[in-house]
Design a protein around this motif. Structure first.
Motif, PDB file in Angstrom:
ATOM      1  N   LEU A   1      -1.144  12.684  -6.959  1.00  0.00           N
ATOM      2  CA  LEU A   1      -2.212  12.750  -5.949  1.00  0.00           C
ATOM      3  C   LEU A   1      -3.574  12.981  -6.602  1.00  0.00           C
ATOM      4  CD1 LEU A   1      -3.188  12.832  -3.003  1.00  0.00           C
ATOM      5  CD2 LEU A   1      -2.577  15.266  -2.951  1.00  0.00           C
ATOM      6  N   THR A   2      -3.637  13.918  -7.541  1.00  0.00           N
ATOM      7  CA  THR A   2      -4.949  14.211  -8.142  1.00  0.00           C
ATOM      8  C   THR A   2      -5.470  13.040  -8.976  1.00  0.00           C
ATOM      9  OG1 THR A   2      -3.897  15.362  -9.994  1.00  0.00           O
ATOM     10  CG2 THR A   2      -4.645  16.713  -8.142  1.00  0.00           C
ATOM     11  N   ALA A   3      -4.535  12.208  -9.491  1.00  0.00           N
ATOM     12  CA  ALA A   3      -4.984  11.024 -10.230  1.00  0.00           C
ATOM     13  C   ALA A   3      -5.674  10.041  -9.284  1.00  0.00           C
ATOM     14  CB  ALA A   3      -3.798  10.352 -10.917  1.00  0.00           C
ATOM     15  N   ASP A   4      -5.204   9.994  -8.046  1.00  0.00           N
ATOM     16  CA  ASP A   4      -5.775   9.062  -7.070  1.00  0.00           C
ATOM     17  C   ASP A   4      -6.924   9.674  -6.288  1.00  0.00           C
ATOM     18  OD1 ASP A   4      -4.035   6.980  -7.645  1.00  0.00           O
ATOM     19  OD2 ASP A   4      -2.487   7.807  -6.331  1.00  0.00           O
ATOM     20  N   ASN A   5      -6.904  10.979  -6.126  1.00  0.00           N
ATOM     21  CA  ASN A   5      -7.926  11.661  -5.332  1.00  0.00           C
ATOM     22  C   ASN A   5      -8.185  13.030  -5.963  1.00  0.00           C
ATOM     23  OD1 ASN A   5      -9.435  13.074  -3.489  1.00  0.00           O
ATOM     24  ND2 ASN A   5      -8.203  12.508  -1.703  1.00  0.00           N
TER      25      ASN A   5
ATOM     26  N   MET B   1       0.857  -1.191   0.000  1.00  0.00           N
ATOM     27  CA  MET B   1       0.000   0.000   0.000  1.00  0.00           C
ATOM     28  C   MET B   1       0.893   1.242   0.000  1.00  0.00           C
ATOM     29  SD  MET B   1      -2.925  -0.997   2.842  1.00  0.00           S
ATOM     30  CE  MET B   1      -1.858  -1.619   4.155  1.00  0.00           C
ATOM     31  N   LEU B   2       0.371   2.302  -0.617  1.00  0.00           N
ATOM     32  CA  LEU B   2       1.094   3.576  -0.667  1.00  0.00           C
ATOM     33  C   LEU B   2       0.229   4.641   0.009  1.00  0.00           C
ATOM     34  CD1 LEU B   2       3.398   5.414  -1.874  1.00  0.00           C
ATOM     35  CD2 LEU B   2       1.837   5.773  -3.820  1.00  0.00           C
ATOM     36  N   LEU B   3       0.817   5.321   0.987  1.00  0.00           N
ATOM     37  CA  LEU B   3       0.096   6.398   1.670  1.00  0.00           C
ATOM     38  C   LEU B   3       0.639   7.735   1.201  1.00  0.00           C
ATOM     39  CD1 LEU B   3      -1.968   7.276   3.856  1.00  0.00           C
ATOM     40  CD2 LEU B   3      -0.042   7.278   5.478  1.00  0.00           C
ATOM     41  N   ARG B   4      -0.217   8.497   0.530  1.00  0.00           N
ATOM     42  CA  ARG B   4       0.168   9.866   0.177  1.00  0.00           C
ATOM     43  C   ARG B   4      -0.035  10.709   1.432  1.00  0.00           C
ATOM     44  NH1 ARG B   4       1.474   9.269  -5.092  1.00  0.00           N
ATOM     45  NH2 ARG B   4       0.080   8.071  -6.425  1.00  0.00           N
ATOM     46  N   HIS B   5       1.010  11.456   1.784  1.00  0.00           N
ATOM     47  CA  HIS B   5       1.249  11.833   3.164  1.00  0.00           C
ATOM     48  C   HIS B   5       1.760  13.263   3.242  1.00  0.00           C
ATOM     49  CE1 HIS B   5       4.437  12.070   6.321  1.00  0.00           C
ATOM     50  NE2 HIS B   5       3.728  11.192   7.012  1.00  0.00           N
ATOM     51  N   SER B   6       1.501  13.912   4.367  1.00  0.00           N
ATOM     52  CA  SER B   6       2.153  15.196   4.672  1.00  0.00           C
ATOM     53  C   SER B   6       2.530  15.147   6.145  1.00  0.00           C
ATOM     54  CB  SER B   6       1.191  16.356   4.384  1.00  0.00           C
ATOM     55  OG  SER B   6       1.273  17.337   5.378  1.00  0.00           O
ATOM     56  N   HIS B   7       3.707  15.723   6.482  1.00  0.00           N
ATOM     57  CA  HIS B   7       4.197  15.609   7.864  1.00  0.00           C
ATOM     58  C   HIS B   7       3.354  16.396   8.852  1.00  0.00           C
ATOM     59  CE1 HIS B   7       7.732  13.240   7.057  1.00  0.00           C
ATOM     60  NE2 HIS B   7       7.987  14.000   6.016  1.00  0.00           N
ATOM     61  N   THR B   8       2.687  17.454   8.379  1.00  0.00           N
ATOM     62  CA  THR B   8       1.946  18.299   9.334  1.00  0.00           C
ATOM     63  C   THR B   8       0.448  18.036   9.311  1.00  0.00           C
ATOM     64  OG1 THR B   8       1.941  20.037   7.652  1.00  0.00           O
ATOM     65  CG2 THR B   8       3.608  20.199   9.393  1.00  0.00           C
ATOM     66  N   SER B   9      -0.047  17.232   8.373  1.00  0.00           N
ATOM     67  CA  SER B   9      -1.493  16.992   8.330  1.00  0.00           C
ATOM     68  C   SER B   9      -1.935  16.127   9.504  1.00  0.00           C
ATOM     69  CB  SER B   9      -1.886  16.287   7.029  1.00  0.00           C
ATOM     70  OG  SER B   9      -3.205  15.782   7.164  1.00  0.00           O
TER      71      SER B   9
ATOM     72  N   ASP C   1      -3.929  -3.159  -5.683  1.00  0.00           N
ATOM     73  CA  ASP C   1      -4.599  -3.288  -6.993  1.00  0.00           C
ATOM     74  C   ASP C   1      -4.880  -1.933  -7.639  1.00  0.00           C
ATOM     75  OD1 ASP C   1      -6.696  -2.202  -5.597  1.00  0.00           O
ATOM     76  OD2 ASP C   1      -8.093  -3.854  -5.938  1.00  0.00           O
ATOM     77  N   GLY C   2      -4.367  -0.851  -7.041  1.00  0.00           N
ATOM     78  CA  GLY C   2      -4.540   0.477  -7.618  1.00  0.00           C
ATOM     79  C   GLY C   2      -5.750   1.224  -7.100  1.00  0.00           C
ATOM     80  N   THR C   3      -6.600   0.549  -6.326  1.00  0.00           N
ATOM     81  CA  THR C   3      -7.755   1.234  -5.753  1.00  0.00           C
ATOM     82  C   THR C   3      -7.277   2.305  -4.787  1.00  0.00           C
ATOM     83  OG1 THR C   3      -9.001  -0.830  -5.814  1.00  0.00           O
ATOM     84  CG2 THR C   3      -9.874   0.916  -4.390  1.00  0.00           C
ATOM     85  N   SER C   4      -7.856   3.493  -4.858  1.00  0.00           N
ATOM     86  CA  SER C   4      -7.467   4.515  -3.888  1.00  0.00           C
ATOM     87  C   SER C   4      -8.605   4.744  -2.899  1.00  0.00           C
ATOM     88  CB  SER C   4      -7.075   5.815  -4.576  1.00  0.00           C
ATOM     89  OG  SER C   4      -8.156   6.329  -5.304  1.00  0.00           O
ATOM     90  N   LEU C   5      -8.201   5.010  -1.654  1.00  0.00           N
ATOM     91  CA  LEU C   5      -9.159   5.241  -0.570  1.00  0.00           C
ATOM     92  C   LEU C   5      -8.904   6.601   0.060  1.00  0.00           C
ATOM     93  CD1 LEU C   5      -9.148   1.799   1.309  1.00  0.00           C
ATOM     94  CD2 LEU C   5     -10.784   2.601  -0.404  1.00  0.00           C
ATOM     95  N   TYR C   6      -9.942   7.308   0.371  1.00  0.00           N
ATOM     96  CA  TYR C   6      -9.933   8.573   1.107  1.00  0.00           C
ATOM     97  C   TYR C   6     -11.339   8.733   1.610  1.00  0.00           C
ATOM     98  CZ  TYR C   6     -11.460   9.742  -3.628  1.00  0.00           C
ATOM     99  OH  TYR C   6     -12.088   9.722  -4.842  1.00  0.00           O
TER     100      TYR C   6
END
Ligand SMILES: N[C@@H](CCC(=O)N[C@@H](CS)C(=O)NCC(=O)O)C(=O)O
Length: 201
Positions: A42-46, A1-9, A58-63
């Motif tokens: 990021l915008t491609a996933d969300n 799994m890949l987590l798109r991330h920010s240190h301050t969020s 499998d490429g599914t993105s969750l948010y």
């Protein structure tokens, strides 16, 4: 799994505390992004260009963070972080909603104070959001005994929200008039999951 991330969020921190507490941290690669810059990955996933966004094998993105935490809670063998049923389930989910609402207010205050040009700053809006946070803190103080001894999605969400208030100074000092909540937070904030995910000073 890949987590798109920010240190301050703080919403990302909610997810990473959840990953640590459920033993899933090793299953996730982290990619730090600037969501405000609308990066193509990021915008491609969300399409909302917001973090956290979790991309599955499998490429599914969750948010958003609530959906991601729900998903993660089904991927581990330990005690569920959201009880399956009964009064405790609604308590945990309500605490998550309260904490997320406090974070929404605190993020809006930050944007108003720091990102918006000074001449367009709306002080009444900041005060409205500060009152919402203040009332939430007062409610949590009254309920602090109910937080004690629990590690679940409700308590970790509250702890992350309190940590973000401190990071951004959204409402100024809050501990003096809320000693029970302050004591509970001091203990929870010392958990390895909280220490490992602390935002940069
Ligand atoms: N409800 C969302 C909120 C996420 C959120 O507000 N993320 C912020 C960072 S703290 C963000 O990505 N902001 C970028 C933007 O608004 O363009 C969640 O629970 O994940």
């Amino acid at each position: 799994m890949l987590l798109r991330h920010s240190h301050t969020s703080p919403f990302v921190r909610k997810v990473t505390v959840m990953l640590h507490e459920t033993g899933l941290m090793d299953h996730v690669a982290i990619e730090t992004v600037d969501a405000w810059a609308e990066p193509a990955g990021l915008t491609a996933d969300n399409p909302l260009s917001m973090v956290p966004t979790l991309v599955l094998e499998d490429g599914t993105s969750l948010y958003d963070s609530t959906v991601i935490c729900d998903y993660l809670d089904q991927q581990h063998d330990g005690t569920r972080m959201v009880p399956a049923g009964g009064d405790r389930r609604w308590r945990v989910l309500r605490e998550q909603a309260l904490a997320d609402g406090m974070l929404d207010c605190a993020v809006l205050i930050f944007v108003e104070r720091v990102r918006r040009p000074q001449e367009r700053r709306w002080d009444e809006w900041i005060e409205l959001k500060q009152r919402a946070i203040t009332r939430s803190l007062d409610m949590l103080e009254q309920d602090a005994a109910g937080l004690a001894g629990r590690v679940d999605l409700g308590t970790l969400s509250v702890a992350v929200a309190l940590g973000y208030l401190d990071l951004r100074g959204a409402v100024g000092p809050w501990r003096d008039t809320r000693p029970a909540l302050a004591a509970w937070f001091a203990e929870f904030a010392a958990r390895p999951s909280m220490l490992a995910t602390a935002p940069p000073a």
